[in-house]
Every structure is written in structure tokens, then in C-alpha cells.
Design a protein around this motif. Structure first.
Motif, PDB file in Angstrom:
ATOM      1  N   PHE A 112       0.732  -1.284   0.747  1.00  0.00           N
ATOM      2  CA  PHE A 112       0.063  -0.152  -0.128  1.00  0.00           C
ATOM      3  C   PHE A 112       0.467   1.308   0.160  1.00  0.00           C
ATOM      4  O   PHE A 112       0.500   2.347  -0.645  1.00  0.00           O
ATOM      5  CB  PHE A 112      -0.587   0.090   1.124  1.00  0.00           C
ATOM      6  N   VAL A 116       0.210   4.548  -2.900  1.00  0.00           N
ATOM      7  CA  VAL A 116      -0.586   4.881  -2.446  1.00  0.00           C
ATOM      8  C   VAL A 116       0.206   6.312  -2.423  1.00  0.00           C
ATOM      9  O   VAL A 116       1.035   6.575  -1.477  1.00  0.00           O
ATOM     10  CB  VAL A 116      -1.678   4.756  -1.298  1.00  0.00           C
ATOM     11  N   PRO A 124      -7.865  12.139  -1.972  1.00  0.00           N
ATOM     12  CA  PRO A 124      -8.862  11.642  -1.103  1.00  0.00           C
ATOM     13  C   PRO A 124      -7.920  12.451   0.771  1.00  0.00           C
ATOM     14  O   PRO A 124      -8.511  12.962   1.892  1.00  0.00           O
ATOM     15  CB  PRO A 124      -8.450  10.076  -0.918  1.00  0.00           C
ATOM     16  N   ILE A 128      -9.714  13.700   3.878  1.00  0.00           N
ATOM     17  CA  ILE A 128      -9.472  13.672   4.760  1.00  0.00           C
ATOM     18  C   ILE A 128      -9.638  14.783   6.128  1.00  0.00           C
ATOM     19  O   ILE A 128      -9.409  14.702   7.107  1.00  0.00           O
ATOM     20  CB  ILE A 128      -9.013  12.410   5.187  1.00  0.00           C
ATOM     21  N   GLY A 147       1.982   9.524   8.548  1.00  0.00           N
ATOM     22  CA  GLY A 147       1.691   8.209   7.598  1.00  0.00           C
ATOM     23  C   GLY A 147       2.163   7.735   6.798  1.00  0.00           C
ATOM     24  O   GLY A 147       1.894   6.452   6.294  1.00  0.00           O
TER      25      GLY A 147
ATOM     26  N   LEU B  24      -1.551   6.154  11.981  1.00  0.00           N
ATOM     27  CA  LEU B  24      -1.758   6.602  11.212  1.00  0.00           C
ATOM     28  C   LEU B  24      -1.730   5.614   9.582  1.00  0.00           C
ATOM     29  O   LEU B  24      -2.059   6.523   8.272  1.00  0.00           O
ATOM     30  CB  LEU B  24       0.072   7.149  11.665  1.00  0.00           C
ATOM     31  N   VAL B  25      -1.341   4.761  10.007  1.00  0.00           N
ATOM     32  CA  VAL B  25      -0.835   4.535   8.606  1.00  0.00           C
ATOM     33  C   VAL B  25      -2.652   4.039   8.003  1.00  0.00           C
ATOM     34  O   VAL B  25      -2.908   4.267   7.024  1.00  0.00           O
ATOM     35  CB  VAL B  25      -0.954   3.022   7.940  1.00  0.00           C
ATOM     36  N   VAL B  27      -5.774   5.925   8.944  1.00  0.00           N
ATOM     37  CA  VAL B  27      -5.878   6.741   8.029  1.00  0.00           C
ATOM     38  C   VAL B  27      -5.074   7.471   7.095  1.00  0.00           C
ATOM     39  O   VAL B  27      -5.979   8.099   5.894  1.00  0.00           O
ATOM     40  CB  VAL B  27      -5.761   8.056   9.126  1.00  0.00           C
ATOM     41  N   PHE B  28      -3.992   7.500   6.842  1.00  0.00           N
ATOM     42  CA  PHE B  28      -3.341   8.381   5.843  1.00  0.00           C
ATOM     43  C   PHE B  28      -2.436   7.330   4.694  1.00  0.00           C
ATOM     44  O   PHE B  28      -2.410   7.847   3.314  1.00  0.00           O
ATOM     45  CB  PHE B  28      -2.022   9.248   6.111  1.00  0.00           C
ATOM     46  N   VAL B  29      -3.008   5.958   4.722  1.00  0.00           N
ATOM     47  CA  VAL B  29      -2.672   5.244   3.676  1.00  0.00           C
ATOM     48  C   VAL B  29      -3.421   4.195   3.020  1.00  0.00           C
ATOM     49  O   VAL B  29      -3.611   4.578   1.901  1.00  0.00           O
ATOM     50  CB  VAL B  29      -1.303   4.124   4.743  1.00  0.00           C
ATOM     51  N   LEU B  30      -4.299   3.282   4.277  1.00  0.00           N
ATOM     52  CA  LEU B  30      -5.034   2.797   3.204  1.00  0.00           C
ATOM     53  C   LEU B  30      -6.738   3.535   3.190  1.00  0.00           C
ATOM     54  O   LEU B  30      -7.213   3.215   2.560  1.00  0.00           O
ATOM     55  CB  LEU B  30      -5.346   1.399   4.678  1.00  0.00           C
ATOM     56  N   LEU B  31      -6.900   3.921   4.162  1.00  0.00           N
ATOM     57  CA  LEU B  31      -8.376   4.884   4.204  1.00  0.00           C
ATOM     58  C   LEU B  31      -8.105   5.490   2.255  1.00  0.00           C
ATOM     59  O   LEU B  31      -8.784   5.453   1.309  1.00  0.00           O
ATOM     60  CB  LEU B  31      -8.151   6.079   5.209  1.00  0.00           C
ATOM     61  N   PRO B  32      -7.333   6.558   2.163  1.00  0.00           N
ATOM     62  CA  PRO B  32      -7.099   6.935   1.023  1.00  0.00           C
ATOM     63  C   PRO B  32      -7.335   6.244  -0.457  1.00  0.00           C
ATOM     64  O   PRO B  32      -7.816   6.869  -0.453  1.00  0.00           O
ATOM     65  CB  PRO B  32      -5.444   7.565   0.969  1.00  0.00           C
ATOM     66  N   PHE B  33      -6.320   5.204  -0.410  1.00  0.00           N
ATOM     67  CA  PHE B  33      -7.064   4.503  -1.234  1.00  0.00           C
ATOM     68  C   PHE B  33      -8.519   3.947  -1.522  1.00  0.00           C
ATOM     69  O   PHE B  33      -8.916   4.018  -2.651  1.00  0.00           O
ATOM     70  CB  PHE B  33      -5.796   2.624  -1.239  1.00  0.00           C
TER      71      PHE B  33
END
Lengths: 276, 305
Positions: A112, A116, A124, A128, A147, B24-25, B27-33
Motif C-alpha cells: 500500500f 498510495v 483523498p 480527510i 502516515g 496513522l497508516v 488513516v493516511f495510507v489505507l483509507l485514502p486508497f
């Protein structure tokens, strides 16, 4: 070993070729070395005559420019602390606990984190950040950097911790230490060199980055140097080259210093390969 | 508790240690995807009434992107996609990889002092912050006073305003220059891992440098070459730095996919369409990442337990 004549010719040829490539690489940077010290710097190369530090004095006297450096520092240090702390704890857990699917977690994280990235993630992430009301704040920039950098930081540290024998902590625990004590008092000091690498790597990444603050910040007061540098234009819209050059040099110093520190302390070798 | 299952951290402590990073990961890596996929099916904008109450528009954004009547037009999605492909092929696969390989091979034989100087120049191009590099190149390419034109005039060659005349070649060369250090260092460490006796034996047999490179060096670092090619392809595909030099112009001629995405989302405020572009970029990234991870699986397996 004596070199034969063809070998000697080959070696001279190789040296000449390497020197030419080196010069081609250096050419775009020569301006950047001379212009900061030239009171009448233009976009052309000129050896300063006389050499002067006047440009630096002007930068130091420019509140906005200094504010930019301070903002860069706040965002980089904030991001680095968050990345280093969270990555160390997580990497330790991934290395030392028996949480099911650890290998899978590491794999998915790496996947990921490389998928991303860049502007594709910015839409996104912008949504957020704005939906939690953090738009145009230092903390937004810090969280987004943390992140993004965490997966790689965890991977580097996990690799490092896996290389340390578990017997250190085991013997502490046999002597009566709790797992948390074993982590803080025994493991942490041993892991420290790995953390230093992650800290330097994260700092260089955040310090030099342009896209994330460019998109998440609006106020002039919060801009880090990478964005603030675009304000060094005259009212007519032409760049004030003397200021730009001196400021660029000041802004680059921490990165160069950290690079030298790492190559002196650890040997640059392959650690550098993970800059991106 | 057998020795093998003895773990230093209980599940609960392990979960607590993982929590901050996971948050953190997440919210800012998985969620954006996943969020970018959702937004790509809406007409969300930054401003106006569709900013807060976007409508579901199905595949409309994607249909627009792949509209065959505008696909190849400058400033459209298709044009950027093709431009980016050419940019990756020329600046990463040809430029960075070949130049990096050549530099790493040269480093094996040249005197140490020269090696240090050349390495410094190459690594400086890579380590300095991108905006600083951007200004340095701006000065380098300036029509009236720039270093490049000064040299060209000195050699009696015609000067050029390259950022206007050949913007695409400028960013190709710029990216090659900026990124060759990574390939050089990777190949350097790959060559260093080959036992010196192989080359000594070849020397005794009277092999030329080219023969040693072709028959010993290259075959033994094949794995590193594949790793390098995948990594630099991924990075170059996502790179935004040319924006600093050209802003995507003149007239969209250097508008790489990342810069196109930025313009649609943050200049034209069309988040829905920008998200659709984002999804396509991420899907392409996913293909590269899967190739890389399946290739590096052996290494990853060793890390696991």
C-alpha cells in the motif's frame, strides 16, 4: 600488478569518461555554489568579485524567510518524532510478539505504501484533512508525512531488530523485568542506531518535500522553506536571484550535513537507497 | 510454554505497541486508497454546491477520461498518459539505469580520488531538496545568461531557450540527472558483492573490460538490475518534481500524469475527475508493486520468521 599497455589505455580512457560525466553532473550546480556569495548575482555563472556574505545578511534580516526555515523545522521535527516513536514500537511488536499474520502485515504495508503516493493520494488526503478540520495547520502536514513514511520506517526497523538476538531481553525477563521494562531498558538502547537511520531518513524526506505542504497549507505564516522560497520575487515578478541563491544554500545545509553525518558514521552504502 | 513459542511480548502488549502506527497508516495510507475510489464515482468539487453534496455519477468520470474524441489531445488524460510512458522509458529505463550502470562500472577501475569527486557530484544531484535543484536548473537553462548557453556560445554553437523549445527533453534529461545516483549506488554495491577472484582470473586470461562486464559483471547482478528497473520505474511514474521546472507547460507539453492530476483536482477543483485519475495511477502503481514484491518474495520470506 603491472598494467599492460592496453590496460593502461583503458584505465586512462575510463578515467576521462568518468571525469566528463562528473563535470556534466556538476555543471547545473556551479551557479548554486557561486551565486550566494555574489552581491550582483544573476542567473549566469560569475565568480564573485569580491566574495561577500551580504546576501546571507539580507536573508537573515528577512522575517518571512526565517519564518519559513522555522516552519520547516517544526514540520520536520514533528514528523520525525512521530515516525520514529510509532515505527519503533510497531517494528518491535512485529519482530518480537507472536501476533498472527505478522508477515502478511509487513507485506500489505509495503504494497500500500508504494501504491498510495504522490498526487494520486493528495485528493483523498485533502478530503480527510479537511473533514477533520485540520486544513492549513502544522499538525496536518506532520500527520500526513508520518502516515506516508511509517511503512518504510517500520520495514527498515523490523529488519534491524530481527538482527538482534532475543537473548538480551530474555535474560532481563528471567531476572524479573516486565516485557515493557525489557523493551525500554534493554532493547531500546540496542536498537538506537537503527532509530538514528530512520530519523535521518525521515528528516531529509520531510525537509526537502514540496507537494504536501503546497497542497495542505494556505497561510503564509505556516509555509515551510520549500514553498516560501517562491516568494523571493520582485514586484515586477522577476526572481531576486541574490536572495534565492543564498536562501537555497542555507536551506540545503541540514540535508548536506545529515548526509555527511550518515556517511561518516555508518558509511552511506545502501541506506541511501531508500530516500524516495 | 515451549521455548519456541516463548514470545517477548504478549498479544495485548504487541497490539498496544502497534496501535499508534496502525492508526496513522490506517488513516493516511489505507483509507485514502478506498476513499479515492469512492470519490471517483461522484461529481465532487472543491467549491460550489457539489462540494458538500456530491451526486453519484457512476462511471462518468472514467468515460470522460477515456473519451476517444479527445484522448490524444494536448492537455487531456490520454496525452499525459502517453507522455508519462515516454518519460519513464527515456529518463528512467534508458537514462538512469544505463547511466547508473556505466558509472558503477567505471567506478571499479578509476583512481579513488577521482571516484570520490564524481560520486559527490552525482549524489549531490540526488540529495539536494527538489526546489533548490529546480532553481539551479532554471539558472542553468536561462536563455540570456545561463551556463548551458554560455558554453554553447563559447563552442560556437547556437544557443537555445530550451524550456520553451524542447521542454520534454529538458525534463527527461533533468530526471536522468536527478535520479542516476540511486542506480549507480545500487549497482556499485552489487558489483562489490562479486568475489574479486572472478575478475582476477579474467585478467589473467586477458579479458577486456567489456568482456568482463558482459560475461561476469552483468550476469551476476541480474537480480539487482531487475530490482533497480522496477523501483526507478515506479518512482519516475509518480514524480512531481518537473512541475517545479516547467509547471507542466508550455501548453501542456510536459504535463506528466501526476501534474495533470494536480491541475484537474487542485486548479480546476474537479475532485471527482481528479480522483478517477488517482485511481488509474494507483492501479498502475499496484501492478508495479506486485511485480516488485513477488520478485522480492524470497527476500521477504527470509525476513518473516
Amino acid at each position: 600488478m603491472r598494467l599492460s599497455f592496453p590496460q593502461l589505455v583503458a584505465r586512462i580512457g575510463f578515467s576521462a569518461l568518468a571525469a566528463i560525466i562528473g563535470i556534466l553532473f556538476a555543471l547545473p550546480l556551479i551557479w548554486f555554489i557561486f551565486a550566494p556569495f555574489n552581491a550582483r548575482a544573476e542567473l549566469g555563472i560569475a565568480i564573485p568579485d569580491p566574495w561577500t556574505l551580504k546576501n546571507f545578511m539580507t536573508v537573515f534580516g528577512n522575517g518571512f524567510a526565517m519564518r519559513g526555515l522555522l516552519n520547516s523545522l517544526i514540520q520536520s521535527v514533528g514528523g520525525v518524532i512521530l515516525v520514529a516513536a510509532a515505527a519503533t514500537l510497531a517494528a518491535y511488536a512485529l519482530s518480537r510478539s507472536s501476533i498472527p499474520g505478522k508477515g502478511m502485515i509487513t507485506y500489505v504495508l509495503l504494497l500500500f505504501s508504494s501504491v498510495v503516493s504522490g498526487t494520486a493520494a493528495m485528493v483523498p488526503i485533502f478530503l480527510i484533512i479537511s473533514s477533520v478540520g485540520l486544513m492549513d495547520t502544522h499538525i496536518a502536514v506532520i500527520l500526513v508525512f508520518a502516515g506516508g513514511l511509517l511503512p518504510t520506517a517500520m520495514f527498515i526497523l523490523r529488519d534491524f531488530i530481527d538482527g538482534i538476538p532475543r537473548t538480551y531481553e530474555e535474560s532481563a525477563m528471567v531476572a524479573g523485568a516486565s516485557p515493557v521494562q525489557a523493551f525500554f531498558d534493554v532493547a531500546l538502547p540496542v536498537i538506537r542506531p537503527g532509530i538514528v537511520v530512520v530519523v535521518v531518513w525521515a528528516f531529509v524526506n520531510i525537509w526537502g518535500s514540496f507537494l504536501i505542504p503546497f497542497i495542505l497549507l494556505r497561510s503564509d505564516d505556516l509555509m515551510p522553506s520549500s514553498v516560501a522560497i517562491y516568494s523571493f520575487y520582485s514586484e515586477a515578478g522577476t526572481p531576486i536571484v541574490t536572495l534565492l541563491a543564498a536562501y537555497s544554500l542555507i536551506y540545503s545545509l541540514p540535508v548536506v550535513a545529515l548526509y555527511l553525518f550518515v556517511s561518516w558514521k555508518f558509511g552511506f552504502r545502501f541506506f541511501g537507497g531508500i530516500k524516495a | 510454554m515451549t521455548k519456541k513459542n516463548f514470545s517477548l511480548l504478549s498479544h495485548r502488549a504487541g497490539a498496544a505497541f502497534l496501535a499508534p502506527a496502525a492508526a496513522l497508516v490506517g488513516v493516511f495510507v489505507l483509507l485514502p486508497f478506498f476513499w479515492v475510489i469512492v470519490v471517483s464515482f461522484t461529481n465532487r468539487t472543491l467549491l460550489g454546491k457539489t462540494a458538500l453534496n456530491p451526486d453519484f455519477v457512476g462511471l462518468q468520470n472514467y468515460i470522460q477520461l477515456f473519451d476517444p474524441t479527445t484522448f490524444f489531445t494536448r492537455g487531456q488524460f490520454g496525452f499525459s498518459l502517453i507522455l508519462t510512458t515516454q518519460f519513464v522509458l527515456l529518463s528512467a529505463l534508458v537514462g538512469q539505469a544505463l547511466l547508473g550502470l556505466l558509472l558503477a562500472w567505471l567506478m571499479q577501475t578509476i583512481p579513488p580520488a577521482l571516484k570520490r569527486i564524481v560520486e559527490t557530484a552525482v549524489i549531490a544531484a540526488w540529495i539536494l531538496p527538489e526546489v533548490v535543484i529546480g532553481f539551479a536548473w532554471f539558472a542553468f537553462l536561462d536563455y540570456d545568461n545561463g551556463t548551458l548557453n554560455m558554453i554553447l556560445r563559447g563552442l560556437g554553437l547556437p544557443a537555445g531557450d530550451f524550456l520553451l523549445q524542447q521542454p520534454f527533453w529538458v525534463i527527461v534529461i533533468f530526471n536522468t540527472w536527478r535520479g542516476a545516483a540511486f542506480s549507480m549506488m545500487l549497482f556499485n554495491s552489487a558489483f562489490a558483492s562479486i568475489p574479486p577472484s572472478y575478475f582476477q582470473a579474467a585478467d589473467v586470461a586477458g579479458a577486456s573490460s567489456w568482456q568482463k562486464f558482459r560475461d561476469i559483471g552483468l550476469p551476476l547482478i541480474r537480480g539487482h538490475v531487475v530490482t533497480d528497473l522496477i523501483l526507478i520505474t515506479m518512482w519516475t511514474f509518480n514524480v512531481f518534481t518537473p512541475f517545479i521546472l516547467t509547471n507542466g507547460g508550455p501548453s501542456y507539453r510536459t504535463e506528466l500524469l501526476s501534474i495533470y492530476n494536480y491541475r484537474i483536482a487542485f486548479r480546476e477543483f474537479d475532485f471527482g475527475k481528479g480522483a478517477a485519475v488517482g485511481v488509474i495511477i494507483m492501479l498502475i502503481n499496484l501492478v508495479f508493486a506486485l511485480i516488485y514484491l513477488s520478485f522480492g518474495r524470497k527476500k521477504a520470506k527470509a525476513v518473516e520468521e
